[in-house]
Scaffold this active site. Structure first.
Site, PDB file in Angstrom:
ATOM      1  N   CYS A  67      -6.282   1.981   5.815  1.00 38.00           N
ATOM      2  CA  CYS A  67      -6.976   0.738   6.168  1.00 38.00           C
ATOM      3  C   CYS A  67      -6.423   0.230   7.507  1.00 38.00           C
ATOM      4  CB  CYS A  67      -6.754  -0.305   5.063  1.00 38.00           C
ATOM      5  SG  CYS A  67      -5.068  -0.967   5.021  1.00 38.00           S
ATOM      6  N   HIS A 120       0.854  -1.189   0.000  1.00 33.41           N
ATOM      7  CA  HIS A 120       0.000   0.000   0.000  1.00 33.41           C
ATOM      8  C   HIS A 120       0.893   1.244   0.000  1.00 33.41           C
ATOM      9  CE1 HIS A 120      -3.999  -1.751   1.741  1.00 33.41           C
ATOM     10  NE2 HIS A 120      -3.453  -2.572   0.844  1.00 33.41           N
ATOM     11  N   CYS A 122      -2.601  -0.533   7.408  1.00 29.23           N
ATOM     12  CA  CYS A 122      -1.765   0.665   7.377  1.00 29.23           C
ATOM     13  C   CYS A 122      -1.848   1.429   8.688  1.00 29.23           C
ATOM     14  CB  CYS A 122      -2.149   1.534   6.191  1.00 29.23           C
ATOM     15  SG  CYS A 122      -1.720   0.750   4.609  1.00 29.23           S
ATOM     16  N   GLU A 166       0.981   3.742   1.998  1.00 33.64           N
ATOM     17  CA  GLU A 166       1.512   4.071   3.324  1.00 33.64           C
ATOM     18  C   GLU A 166       2.695   3.190   3.702  1.00 33.64           C
ATOM     19  OE1 GLU A 166      -3.080   4.508   3.812  1.00 33.64           O
ATOM     20  OE2 GLU A 166      -1.690   3.371   2.537  1.00 33.64           O
TER      21      GLU A 166
END
Length: 148
Positions: free
Chosen positions: A81, A51, A84, A53
Site C-alpha cells: 500500500c 502491516h 508501506c 511490511e
C-alpha cells in the site's frame, strides 16, 4: 529463489489468517539470509501501522543494526500500500517482490506506482510471484468473512 522466499512469506500469511488478521506475510532477505519477518498484526496490536511490511522492516532494522536496508529484497504476498511503499523507500530497500496485485490500495501499479516517481533509492519491482497462491489465501479469508 524468489519463489522459495515468497513461500516463506505465504507461511506468515497463513499465521496471520489463523489469528483473524488479513493474511499478508513478508520476509526481507540480504545475502541469502532472511533478516526480517512480518505478518499483519493490525487487529492484535490495534495499530494502523502494523502491516506485514512494516513489521518485517522493523525486525530487519534490529537484525542488521541499521535503518538502511540497501542490498535487501522484500518479499510480500500482497502488493504494498502507499504507507508501506513509503516505508520501503525510506528504508532504501533495493528490490521488492510481491505476489497478488492489490486493485484497491496497491502502490506498485495496482492503483498507482509510487516507485515510478522521482524519489532517490527507488527499488526494482517484480510482481506476480506465486500470484495465484497469494491471491487464493486472501480470497479464502475474505470468503470466510462474508455471511452465507
Amino acid at each position: 529463489m524468489d519463489q522459495a522466499y515468497m513461500r516463506q512469506a505465504l507461511a506468515l500469511a497463513g499465521e496471520a489468517a489463523a489469528l483473524g488478521e488479513v493474511p499478508v506475510g513478508c520476509v526481507i532477505v540480504r545475502g541469502g539470509e532472511i533478516v526480517g519477518r512480518g505478518r499483519n498484526r493490525r487487529e492484535e496490536k490495534q495499530s494502523t501501522l502494523s502491516h506485514a511490511e512494516t513489521e518485517a522492516i522493523m525486525q530487519a532494522n534490529e537484525t542488521l543494526h541499521t535503518w538502511r536496508l540497501d542490498g535487501c529484497t522484500l518479499y510480500v504476498t500482497l502488493e504494498p500500500c502507499p504507507m508501506c511503499a513509503g516505508a520501503i523507500l525510506n528504508a532504501r530497500i533495493s528490490r521488492v517482490c510481491f505476489g497478488a496485485r492489490d486493485r484497491v490500495m496497491g502502490a506498485c501499479g495496482g492503483v498507482m506506482n509510487l516507485f515510478m516517481e522521482d524519489y532517490p533509492n527507488r527499488p526494482a519491482v517484480v510482481g506476480g510471484i506465486l500470484e495465484e497462491e497469494c491471491g487464493a489465501v486472501l480470497s479464502r479469508f475474505f470468503r470466510g468473512l462474508r455471511p452465507k
